[in-house]
Scaffold this active site. Structure first.
Site, PDB file in Angstrom:
ATOM      1  N   ARG A  37       0.825  -1.210   0.000  1.00  0.00           N
ATOM      2  CA  ARG A  37       0.000   0.000   0.000  1.00  0.00           C
ATOM      3  C   ARG A  37       0.861   1.262   0.000  1.00  0.00           C
ATOM      4  O   ARG A  37       0.403   2.328  -0.377  1.00  0.00           O
ATOM      5  CB  ARG A  37      -0.888   0.048   1.248  1.00  0.00           C
ATOM      6  CG  ARG A  37      -2.121  -0.811   1.136  1.00  0.00           C
ATOM      7  CD  ARG A  37      -2.803  -0.915   2.485  1.00  0.00           C
ATOM      8  NE  ARG A  37      -3.902  -1.855   2.414  1.00  0.00           N
ATOM      9  CZ  ARG A  37      -5.173  -1.495   2.246  1.00  0.00           C
ATOM     10  NH1 ARG A  37      -5.503  -0.246   2.149  1.00  0.00           N
ATOM     11  NH2 ARG A  37      -6.112  -2.408   2.190  1.00  0.00           N
ATOM     12  N   ASP A 106      -1.350 -11.132   6.024  1.00  0.00           N
ATOM     13  CA  ASP A 106      -0.421 -12.223   5.681  1.00  0.00           C
ATOM     14  C   ASP A 106      -0.484 -13.427   6.612  1.00  0.00           C
ATOM     15  O   ASP A 106       0.253 -14.396   6.415  1.00  0.00           O
ATOM     16  CB  ASP A 106       1.009 -11.680   5.612  1.00  0.00           C
ATOM     17  CG  ASP A 106       1.385 -10.902   6.874  1.00  0.00           C
ATOM     18  OD1 ASP A 106       0.915 -11.266   7.970  1.00  0.00           O
ATOM     19  OD2 ASP A 106       2.142  -9.918   6.750  1.00  0.00           O
ATOM     20  N   HIS A 121      -7.997  -5.468   7.759  1.00  0.00           N
ATOM     21  CA  HIS A 121      -8.068  -5.515   6.296  1.00  0.00           C
ATOM     22  C   HIS A 121      -8.386  -6.912   5.776  1.00  0.00           C
ATOM     23  O   HIS A 121      -8.109  -7.226   4.625  1.00  0.00           O
ATOM     24  CB  HIS A 121      -6.766  -4.978   5.684  1.00  0.00           C
ATOM     25  CG  HIS A 121      -6.538  -3.522   5.971  1.00  0.00           C
ATOM     26  ND1 HIS A 121      -5.310  -2.914   5.919  1.00  0.00           N
ATOM     27  CD2 HIS A 121      -7.415  -2.532   6.322  1.00  0.00           C
ATOM     28  CE1 HIS A 121      -5.429  -1.627   6.230  1.00  0.00           C
ATOM     29  NE2 HIS A 121      -6.690  -1.383   6.484  1.00  0.00           N
ATOM     30  N   CYS A 132     -23.001 -15.677  -5.693  1.00  0.00           N
ATOM     31  CA  CYS A 132     -23.956 -16.344  -4.789  1.00  0.00           C
ATOM     32  C   CYS A 132     -23.597 -16.164  -3.316  1.00  0.00           C
ATOM     33  O   CYS A 132     -24.376 -16.551  -2.441  1.00  0.00           O
ATOM     34  CB  CYS A 132     -24.075 -17.828  -5.131  1.00  0.00           C
ATOM     35  SG  CYS A 132     -22.644 -18.821  -4.643  1.00  0.00           S
ATOM     36  N   CYS A 154     -16.395 -20.056  -8.438  1.00  0.00           N
ATOM     37  CA  CYS A 154     -17.330 -20.850  -7.639  1.00  0.00           C
ATOM     38  C   CYS A 154     -18.020 -21.869  -8.553  1.00  0.00           C
ATOM     39  O   CYS A 154     -18.009 -21.716  -9.784  1.00  0.00           O
ATOM     40  CB  CYS A 154     -18.341 -19.878  -7.038  1.00  0.00           C
ATOM     41  SG  CYS A 154     -19.704 -20.626  -6.137  1.00  0.00           S
ATOM     42  N   CYS A 156     -21.018 -22.018  -9.079  1.00  0.00           N
ATOM     43  CA  CYS A 156     -22.098 -21.309  -9.772  1.00  0.00           C
ATOM     44  C   CYS A 156     -21.583 -20.492 -10.952  1.00  0.00           C
ATOM     45  O   CYS A 156     -22.359 -19.917 -11.707  1.00  0.00           O
ATOM     46  CB  CYS A 156     -22.862 -20.406  -8.801  1.00  0.00           C
ATOM     47  SG  CYS A 156     -22.055 -18.814  -8.498  1.00  0.00           S
ATOM     48  N   SER A 194       3.655   0.499  12.119  1.00  0.00           N
ATOM     49  CA  SER A 194       2.600   1.223  11.407  1.00  0.00           C
ATOM     50  C   SER A 194       2.919   2.707  11.436  1.00  0.00           C
ATOM     51  O   SER A 194       3.260   3.254  12.482  1.00  0.00           O
ATOM     52  CB  SER A 194       1.232   0.989  12.045  1.00  0.00           C
ATOM     53  OG  SER A 194       0.263   1.807  11.401  1.00  0.00           O
TER      54      SER A 194
END
Ligand code: ZN
Length: 252
Positions: A37, A106, A121, A132, A154, A156, A194
């Site tokens: 990021r 991670d 996150h 679905c 998936c 679907c 951070s």
């Protein structure tokens, strides 16, 4: 290393009733996981993550996201928890840490042995069908995707989206509420790796301070909370955090 700061941090942890940690990308960069990021280096600086890791792009053009994140996933799978991950897990085992609030996706805190991890996150462990809503284990497609680049689907026919929070996507409400509750309840917050620039991480130390908590900040670069912290160390966190735990065990 600043032994005075190490000892002061150890004493603060020792005296605390409810300590929590807030960790960011800098906690995992020593393990080889890039700060994708941030401004980043090499591979990661060439593409603006906003253009590939946003929900809008994912829904229209999932291949952009999967192609971009494939080398990142390889790095995350190969990465090992570092000494700072292990030190946090040990703090929890010692009964001196109630939770790890992390911006990282991670899984390294869990692999190091931390049990209560609030992933702001999201994570890669599971994926959700965008058609679905079915939730599957990401392990079901990981090998094939990494090997062939095939986008996971998936049964679907819908694309499977990993349960990581993309740009433009809401943070998981239950996790966010739990993190805010920890920030209000804690009497000590360790901010580790951070730079406190991304919300809501940028806000949580302020919530802690307003509720009377002390701050310990271990980060390579200065943060805008440094002046309010009881201890600030800009040295390598894989050295400072384990040293703090060693000093703590000596006074416990
Ligand atoms: Zn589906």
């Amino acid at each position: 290393m600043d032994s005075q700061a190490i000892n002061k941090a150890a004493q603060l942890i020792h005296a605390s009733r409810h300590a929590v940690a807030l960790t960011g990308a800098g906690h995992s960069t020593p393990s080889g996981v890039p700060d994708f990021r941030g401004t980043g280096t090499g591979l990661w600086s060439r593409i603006d993550p906003m253009t590939v890791a946003s929900l809008e792009v994912f829904l229209q053009y999932p291949r952009a996201f999967f192609d971009w994140s494939r080398p990142l996933m390889r790095l995350m799978i190969d990465a090992q928890p570092n000494a700072a991950h292990l030190a946090l897990a040990e703090l929890e085992q010692l009964g001196k840490l109630k939770a790890v609030i992390t911006q990282n996706i991670d899984n390294l805190h869990q692999r190091a042995g931390s049990r209560r991890v609030l992933e702001l996150h999201g994570h890669w462990q599971e994926s959700t069908c965008i058609q679905c809503g079915r939730v599957v284990s990401s392990a079901s497609y990981l090998d094939n995707w990494l090997e062939t680049g095939a986008i996971p689907h998936c049964d679907c026919g819908g694309v499977l989206k990993p349960n990581v929070i993309l740009f433009g996507e809401m943070l998981p409400p239950a996790v966010l509420a739990a993190a805010q509750a920890e920030a209000m309840a804690c009497d000590l917050m360790l901010v580790i790796g951070s730079s406190l620039e991304v919300m809501p991480a940028a806000m949580l130390p302020g919530v802690a301070l307003q509720n009377g908590a002390r701050l310990i900040i271990l980060n390579r670069d200065p943060t805008h909370f440094d002046e309010y912290a009881a201890v600030v160390m800009h040295e390598d966190l894989v050295e400072t955090l384990p040293a703090i735990v060693v000093a703590l065990k000596e006074i416990m």
